[in-house]
Design a protein around this motif. Structure first.
Motif, short mmCIF file in Angstrom:
data_model
loop_
_atom_site.label_atom_id
_atom_site.label_comp_id
_atom_site.label_asym_id
_atom_site.label_seq_id
_atom_site.Cartn_x
_atom_site.Cartn_y
_atom_site.Cartn_z
N GLY A 1 0.82 -1.21 0.00
CA GLY A 1 0.00 0.00 0.00
C GLY A 1 0.85 1.24 0.00
N GLY A 2 0.21 2.37 0.21
CA GLY A 2 0.92 3.64 0.23
C GLY A 2 0.63 4.45 -1.02
N LYS A 3 0.63 5.77 -0.84
CA LYS A 3 0.26 6.67 -1.93
C LYS A 3 1.42 6.97 -2.88
CE LYS A 3 -1.25 9.39 1.37
NZ LYS A 3 -1.43 8.42 2.48
N ARG A 4 2.65 6.69 -2.44
CA ARG A 4 3.85 6.96 -3.25
C ARG A 4 3.99 8.46 -3.55
NH1 ARG A 4 4.95 2.06 -1.55
NH2 ARG A 4 4.54 0.32 -2.98
N LEU A 5 3.49 9.30 -2.64
CA LEU A 5 3.57 10.74 -2.88
C LEU A 5 5.01 11.25 -2.84
CD1 LEU A 5 0.59 12.36 -0.92
CD2 LEU A 5 1.04 12.50 -3.38
N ARG A 6 5.81 10.74 -1.94
CA ARG A 6 7.18 11.26 -1.81
C ARG A 6 8.03 10.95 -3.05
NH1 ARG A 6 4.80 9.94 2.61
NH2 ARG A 6 4.78 11.42 4.36
N PRO A 7 8.01 9.72 -3.56
CA PRO A 7 8.70 9.50 -4.83
C PRO A 7 8.14 10.35 -5.96
CG PRO A 7 8.27 7.40 -3.76
CD PRO A 7 7.54 8.45 -2.97
N ALA A 8 6.82 10.59 -5.96
CA ALA A 8 6.23 11.40 -7.02
C ALA A 8 6.73 12.84 -6.96
CB ALA A 8 4.70 11.38 -6.92
N PHE A 9 6.78 13.42 -5.78
CA PHE A 9 7.31 14.79 -5.67
C PHE A 9 8.78 14.83 -6.06
CE2 PHE A 9 3.62 15.73 -2.80
CZ PHE A 9 3.15 16.83 -3.50
N ALA A 10 9.55 13.81 -5.67
CA ALA A 10 10.96 13.80 -6.02
C ALA A 10 11.15 13.67 -7.53
CB ALA A 10 11.67 12.65 -5.30
N TYR A 11 10.41 12.75 -8.15
CA TYR A 11 10.55 12.55 -9.59
C TYR A 11 10.16 13.81 -10.35
CZ TYR A 11 9.69 10.74 -14.29
OH TYR A 11 9.71 10.55 -15.65
N TRP A 12 9.04 14.43 -9.97
CA TRP A 12 8.61 15.62 -10.71
C TRP A 12 9.41 16.86 -10.34
CZ3 TRP A 12 6.48 14.93 -15.11
CH2 TRP A 12 5.78 13.75 -15.35
N GLY A 13 10.06 16.86 -9.19
CA GLY A 13 11.06 17.89 -8.92
C GLY A 13 12.24 17.76 -9.86
N TYR A 14 12.63 16.51 -10.11
CA TYR A 14 13.70 16.21 -11.07
C TYR A 14 13.31 16.66 -12.47
CZ TYR A 14 16.31 13.07 -14.24
OH TYR A 14 17.05 12.53 -15.28
N ARG A 15 12.10 16.31 -12.90
CA ARG A 15 11.65 16.70 -14.23
C ARG A 15 11.47 18.21 -14.35
NH1 ARG A 15 9.27 12.60 -17.36
NH2 ARG A 15 9.11 14.26 -18.93
N ALA A 16 11.00 18.84 -13.28
CA ALA A 16 10.83 20.29 -13.29
C ALA A 16 12.17 21.00 -13.45
CB ALA A 16 10.15 20.76 -12.00
N ALA A 17 13.22 20.37 -12.95
CA ALA A 17 14.56 20.96 -13.05
C ALA A 17 15.26 20.60 -14.36
CB ALA A 17 15.41 20.49 -11.87
N GLY A 18 14.52 20.00 -15.29
CA GLY A 18 15.09 19.71 -16.60
C GLY A 18 15.58 18.31 -16.80
N GLY A 19 15.38 17.43 -15.82
CA GLY A 19 15.81 16.05 -15.97
C GLY A 19 14.95 15.28 -16.95
N VAL A 20 15.56 14.31 -17.61
CA VAL A 20 14.82 13.46 -18.56
C VAL A 20 14.53 12.12 -17.89
CG1 VAL A 20 15.82 14.57 -20.58
CG2 VAL A 20 16.96 12.58 -19.59
N ASP A 21 13.47 11.47 -18.34
CA ASP A 21 13.03 10.22 -17.72
C ASP A 21 14.17 9.20 -17.71
OD1 ASP A 21 10.99 8.54 -16.57
OD2 ASP A 21 11.09 7.42 -18.44
N ASP A 22 14.30 8.50 -16.57
CA ASP A 22 15.42 7.57 -16.40
C ASP A 22 15.02 6.58 -15.31
OD1 ASP A 22 17.81 6.27 -15.84
OD2 ASP A 22 19.02 8.09 -15.89
N ASP A 23 15.15 5.28 -15.60
CA ASP A 23 14.81 4.26 -14.62
C ASP A 23 15.68 4.36 -13.36
OD1 ASP A 23 12.75 3.18 -16.09
OD2 ASP A 23 13.96 1.58 -16.97
N ALA A 24 16.92 4.81 -13.53
CA ALA A 24 17.80 4.97 -12.36
C ALA A 24 17.25 6.03 -11.41
CB ALA A 24 19.21 5.35 -12.81
N VAL A 25 16.68 7.08 -11.96
CA VAL A 25 16.09 8.12 -11.12
C VAL A 25 14.87 7.56 -10.38
CG1 VAL A 25 14.94 10.37 -11.13
CG2 VAL A 25 16.95 9.98 -12.56
N VAL A 26 14.05 6.78 -11.07
CA VAL A 26 12.89 6.17 -10.43
C VAL A 26 13.32 5.29 -9.26
CG1 VAL A 26 10.94 4.60 -10.75
CG2 VAL A 26 11.47 6.30 -12.51
N ALA A 27 14.36 4.49 -9.47
CA ALA A 27 14.86 3.64 -8.39
C ALA A 27 15.39 4.48 -7.23
CB ALA A 27 15.95 2.71 -8.91
#
Length: 354
Positions: free
Chosen positions: A49-75
């Protein structure tokens, strides 16, 4: 679509966690078969369970800063779920909570295992020891997942200070929470401090800044993300406080009024004390922290919170903080797609029912 589903993020975070925990299970079972209980409990807690909000904010903070999608970032951002698991296991033990997400809390799970197996010693003491140790193990593993995520060394070096500070803040926030309960501090100032350090920074601001650091964001972008994340994180915690008193157990997975039985000195409760007359303040003080509160007594305390205007005041505060956060987001020169998801995440964090 839920904002944590954008970029298939929730599923990808779950996949990264499952792969990591599979390796850890093999390690534990190779040490001793008794550790299968540990692996099972952590798997159920982290993956169940869990909403996964913290990884979501981290991932979209990364994308907001110009990062491109990457499985390593997701991990890498999935490591935040292990920090969250650690915090919740310890929090449930500290608060004496019986359930988490509708299932037995970890300390209750292991106490039941002890009692059902006819082991020696006290079942509750064993359950408490297990919850401490499993929580510690999840915290250790959060480090390991970050470092083995596949990020290059430069990105990890940028992320490390944010990750460390976040874990320090949530730990001292937890201490301030229990300190506030035992000292009986009912001030709005202390309630806001606890909310900021126990949850606000850790839920939104630090994950955003973690993602931004991984992307190598310029200082101005990180500052803007902080201006968005800090008020939003406080609004998230205030919503949590409202749900802890008024939430439906069928959706929160916690007994009705659990925060009242635990004696939490939240902003909601502090606002009630701030506006209450002597009779209501005495009644609130007498009931708060009583683990044996009946359903009728919980209703009485809820009525005091409503009648003093504390619930309405807290709802206004949530709205004001969310408005402040969204204004900061609108001022940020970031990718419109990332901005749209961050706006959706703000709604998910503050208008949720569980």
């Amino acid at each position: 679509m839920h904002p944590t589903d954008h970029a298939d993020l929730r599923a990808r975070v779950g996949k990264a966690l499952a792969a990591f925990l599979t390796d850890q299970r093999a390690l534990l079972r190779g040490i001793d078969p008794a550790l299968a209980d540990v692996a099972d409990a952590i798997d159920d807690f982290v993956l169940g369970g869990g909403k996964r909000l913290r990884p979501a904010f981290a991932y979209w903070g990364y994308r907001a800063a110009g990062g491109v999608d990457d499985d390593a970032v997701v991990a890498a951002v999935a490591a935040l779920e292990l920090v969250q698991a650690s915090a919740l296991m310890h929090d449930d033990l500290i608060d004496g909570s019986d359930t988490r997400r509708g299932e037995p809390a970890v300390h209750r799970r292991f106490a039941t295992r002890h009692a059902g197996s006819g082991w020696q010693g006290g079942a509750d003491a064993f359950g408490a020891a297990a919850a401490v140790l499993l929580g510690d193990l999840c915290l250790v593993w959060s480090d390991q997942l970050l470092h083995t995520s596949g990020l290059d060394g430069t990105a990890i070096a940028r992320a490390r200070p944010v990750f460390d500070l976040m874990r320090t803040e949530v730990t001292i926030g937890q201490y301030l929470d229990v300190h506030t309960q035992v000292t009986g501090d009912t001030s709005l100032r202390r309630a806001s401090t606890v909310a900021r350090y126990k949850s606000a920074k850790y839920t939104v601001e630090r994950p955003l800044l973690l993602g931004a650091a991984i992307a190598g964001a310029p200082a101005a972008i990180s500052a803007g993300l902080s201006d968005y994340g800090l008020p939003l994180g406080e609004a998230f915690q205030l919503r949590d406080d409202v749900l802890g008193v008024f939430g439906d157990p069928a959706t929160t997975g916690k007994p009705a009024g659990d925060d009242l039985r635990e004696g939490k000195r939240t902003y909601l409760v502090a606002a009630a004390f701030d506006a209450a007359d002597r009779t209501r303040a005495d009644a609130l003080r007498a009931g708060l922290g009583d683990p044996d509160l009946s359903g009728d007594e919980v209703t009485r305390l809820r009525d005091i919170i409503v009648d003093t205007g504390a619930l309405a005041r807290t709802e206004r505060r949530i709205d004001d903080l969310t408005t402040t956060a969204l204004a900061a987001l609108d001022a940020l020169p970031i990718d419109p797609g990332a901005a749209a998801v961050l706006r959706d995440l703000a709604s998910a964090a503050t208008r949720r029912t569980f």
